[in-house]
Scaffold this motif. Structure first.
Motif, mmCIF file in Angstrom:
data_model
loop_
_atom_site.group_PDB
_atom_site.id
_atom_site.type_symbol
_atom_site.label_atom_id
_atom_site.label_comp_id
_atom_site.label_asym_id
_atom_site.label_seq_id
_atom_site.Cartn_x
_atom_site.Cartn_y
_atom_site.Cartn_z
ATOM 1 N N TRP A 116 0.900 -0.895 -0.092
ATOM 2 C CA TRP A 116 -0.032 -0.091 0.189
ATOM 3 C C TRP A 116 0.683 1.322 -0.573
ATOM 4 N N PRO A 117 2.035 1.529 1.042
ATOM 5 C CA PRO A 117 2.629 2.768 0.744
ATOM 6 C C PRO A 117 3.371 2.533 -0.564
ATOM 7 N N LEU A 120 0.577 4.556 -2.875
ATOM 8 C CA LEU A 120 0.713 5.716 -2.769
ATOM 9 C C LEU A 120 1.678 6.840 -3.061
ATOM 10 N N ARG A 297 -4.331 11.028 -1.836
ATOM 11 C CA ARG A 297 -2.860 10.451 -1.755
ATOM 12 C C ARG A 297 -3.739 10.270 0.397
ATOM 13 N N VAL A 300 -5.014 6.317 0.905
ATOM 14 C CA VAL A 300 -4.066 5.437 0.883
ATOM 15 C C VAL A 300 -3.677 5.690 2.235
ATOM 16 N N PHE A 301 -3.285 7.041 2.796
ATOM 17 C CA PHE A 301 -2.707 6.858 4.286
ATOM 18 C C PHE A 301 -4.210 6.658 5.182
ATOM 19 N N THR A 304 -4.391 2.434 4.800
ATOM 20 C CA THR A 304 -2.876 1.817 4.799
ATOM 21 C C THR A 304 -3.574 1.597 7.046
ATOM 22 N N THR B 79 3.508 6.255 5.124
ATOM 23 C CA THR B 79 2.424 7.304 4.127
ATOM 24 C C THR B 79 1.715 8.378 4.521
ATOM 25 N N TYR B 82 4.790 11.165 4.251
ATOM 26 C CA TYR B 82 4.491 11.049 2.412
ATOM 27 C C TYR B 82 3.046 12.477 2.481
#
Lengths: 552, 103
Positions: A116-117, A120, A297, A300-301, A304, B79, B82
């Motif tokens: 997953w990261p 991203l 973005r 996904v953060f 996750t 994540t 980022y």
């Protein structure tokens, strides 16, 4: 030493096999009719059908239908992605693995998270900036529409088909097990409900079904973990020492074990997992439901975070099951085995910590989980047919919204009928390999074409088409010739291809094929395609010209 | 698609700075994530007994537990790092570049 390393990598690779095995293989014992579970499930269905009705009134354009008009927020989309990714099989399968092997369950769940990261960092924002409805929009951005969309649609449909079969058969078995409903009734019910959500509610309803499911699953699992921790006075040391005392493997449950067959299959499956996630059409499609790269973005953060949290919960739940389920004769049959098999560990724990009402809740959540996953798959399959094949290939981009939507809805119904048919056809078949195969194909066809179209200027239509097709054909071919299909399904004595998962070879062939047939392509159209990389690159970086949210 | 504006952006030194910075950052974080994961696998491969060693002889918790959970947390934290930089610094830079070239 090397052998040891390979063995360990192998452990990572068995993960999908276990995961698929979590989809409840073989014969299951039908349970008595579970009334509270059915009532709660009916409440869930009622609520989601109401949402579908609400969504159907807001769905007017193709953008609404495919991507909820880009109106989903990053947080909502993060929950929906988590809802799409945390299948019932992974919930039951991972907790069962922790229940039987302890620490190995944690190692295994980590393999599912680390992709997953990377999605991203390398894919999410470029994808959002370039695409509109499907990932083929991105792959074909500067290449020939007809060829690349046909390839991407084939890749998507094959992945969706295998994934759908695995989910349908798993659903039938699970429902038979949990609710005491007949297998065929269960499969037809799942098929009808998913068609309803997708047909009338489109992406908006599908998203909300996934969000609700994610919230229910996370709260149910949190409650179970909380009750387990309360039982040990919120002390992990007590949890572990109690578990070591009662577990037949003793102290070994606290360190890495070993459940490996051969290292090449293992590495191969590891690759399939890592890069397959980045090539699953229903996951990629979720990135177009948000308004811009910023929200993509954030999705996904949050995803996750939710998925990681969920894996930590399943670890606690697995240990809780060792403590509270394995020691209770009420959950075992005469031979001392768990009623309904080890996959039932989490379900029995629900009963142990929350009584039959909570058991019903968790069973209903497991069913809801399947519905959320199959709806996302169906929508991705339908959009591959209507948006890529019909509107872009058949009508050469000149189809109007109305016709495109009609094709999409017809496809949805066809996919529903097909899914029910295949679910019934494959009832007695070994379907454990299908999820692994879906990931392998996604990693060998969809991912290389998508990734190189965004990152490699010299990619041409010829390279993408030949290399991508080679990847697809190799993945399917090697799978058929491998031990799972050639020996176990077709009944031959010896496998032609010795390894269980083809991704290592098929990905290498796909990348090599794309590279070779692109650099040797000296046609005029290839030069134009390379020239179009500049505007594509600028758009992928800045979002200039990207499709935004539709105002309501 | 109007090509001149794309070429103007491409030629803009600040765009090149943005791309270089963001690419470097994204690849760096990807390598950290994969590196951590690989290190974890290698540890399991070569020193499995280390992960199975108790942190404290009186407590059954082994080193594997904080390392495994730490890996899950690191995925989330990376994540987060980022997203924070991309949605803040990079997006602000991106916005100013777009405003500049569109004038």
């Amino acid at each position: 030493m090397i052998a040891r390393l390979l063995t360990t990598l192998g452990l990572m690779a068995v993960a999908p096999a276990l995961w698929a095995a979590g989809a409840l293989e073989g014969d299951v014992q039908r349970q008595p009719l579970n009334i509270s579970a059915i009532l709660m499930f009916v409440a869930f269905v009622g609520a989601t059908l109401y949402i579908t009705y609400w969504a159907s009134k807001r769905n007017t354009s193709a953008a609404d239908y495919y991507t909820a008009g880009g109106s989903i927020t990053g947080f909502q989309n993060g929950l929906a992605i988590a809802g799409d990714y945390m299948s019932a099989a992974s919930f039951l399968g991972i907790s069962a693995l922790v229940f039987t092997s302890g620490y190995d369950g944690l190692i295994y769940s980590i393999g599912f998270l680390v992709g997953w990261p990377v999605i991203l960092f390398l894919i999410a924002e470029r994808l959002r900036n370039l695409g509109k409805f499907t990932f083929a929009d991105v792959a074909s951005y500067r290449l020939k529409q007809k060829e690349i969309r046909t390839l991407s649609a084939c890749g998507s449909l094959v992945v969706v088909a295998f994934y759908l079969i695995a989910q349908m058969v798993g659903a039938g078995k699970l429902i038979e097990l949990l609710f005491g409903l007949n297998y065929h009734v269960a499969v037809v019910l799942v098929g009808i409900l998913m068609v309803c959500y997708v047909l009338f509610g489109g992406m908006l309803a599908t998203t909300w079904v996934q969000i609700i499911k994610a919230v229910l699953l996370l709260s149910g699992a949190s409650f179970m973990a909380l009750m387990v921790m309360k039982h040990v006075n919120f002390d992990f040391a007590t949890l572990f020492s109690e578990a070591i005392k009662v577990h037949p493997k003793g102290e070994a449950i606290m360190s890495p074990g070993g459940l490996v067959k051969d290292p090449i299959s293992a590495i191969s499956l590891g690759l399939a997992l890592m890069f397959g996630t980045a090539g699953l059409p229903h996951i990629l499609m979720r990135f177009f439901t948000v308004s811009d790269a910023k929200e993509a973005r954030k999705s996904v953060f949050y995803a996750t975070g939710f998925i990681g949290y969920f894996y930590i919960l399943t670890f606690i739940i697995g240990f809780g099951a060792i403590l509270l389920v394995s020691t209770n004769p009420a959950f075992k049959d005469g031979t001392g085995a768990l009623l309904g098999g080890n996959n039932m560990a989490a379900i029995h724990l629900a009963n142990a910590v929350g009584g039959s009402l909570f058991l019903g809740f968790i069973s209903a959540v497991a069913f809801a989980t399947i519905l959320a996953v199959v709806s996302g798959l169906t929508l991705a399959g339908a959009s591959a047919v209507s948006h890529d094949l019909y509107a872009s290939v058949f009508k050469k981009g000149k189809a109007n919204d109305k016709d495109e939507l009609r094709v999409s809805k017809i496809t949805t119904v066809c996919l529903g009928v097909l899914a029910i048919g295949l679910g019934i056809l494959f009832e007695k078949q070994n379907i454990a390999f299908m999820v692994g195969l879906a990931f392998s194909i996604a990693a060998s066809c969809n991912f290389p074409v998508l990734f190189l179209s965004m990152y490699w200027k010299k990619l041409t239509t010829r390279g993408a088409l030949i290399g991508g097709s080679l990847g697809l054909i190799t993945a399917v071919g090697l799978m058929i010739l491998g031990p799972t299909v050639w020996v176990q399904v077709l009944g031959n004595a010896q496998a032609v291809f010795p390894y269980e998962y083809p991704a290592l070879f098929s990905m290498a062939i796909a990348f090599a094929g794309i590279w070779f047939f692109s650099i040797t392509d000296t046609s005029a159209s290839a030069a134009e395609e390379r020239a179009r990389f500049l505007p594509q690159f600028v758009r992928s970086q800045t979002g200039l010209g990207a499709s935004g949210a539709v105002a309501h | 698609m109007n090509d001149p504006i794309y070429e103007r952006i491409q030629a803009n030194p600040r765009f090149q700075e943005l791309v270089a910075k963001r690419e470097r950052f994204a690849w760096l974080l990807s390598i950290i994530m994969l590196g951590l994961y690989l290190a974890f696998i290698i540890l399991i491969a070569f020193e499995p007994q280390l992960l199975g060693t108790r942190i404290n002889p009186d407590s059954p918790t082994t080193w594997g537990i904080p390392l495994g959970v730490g890996l899950i947390l690191s995925a989330f934290v990376l994540t987060g790092i980022y997203v924070k930089r991309a949605n803040g610094e990079f997006d602000a830079l991106n916005k100013s570049i777009l405003e500049e070239v569109q004038q």
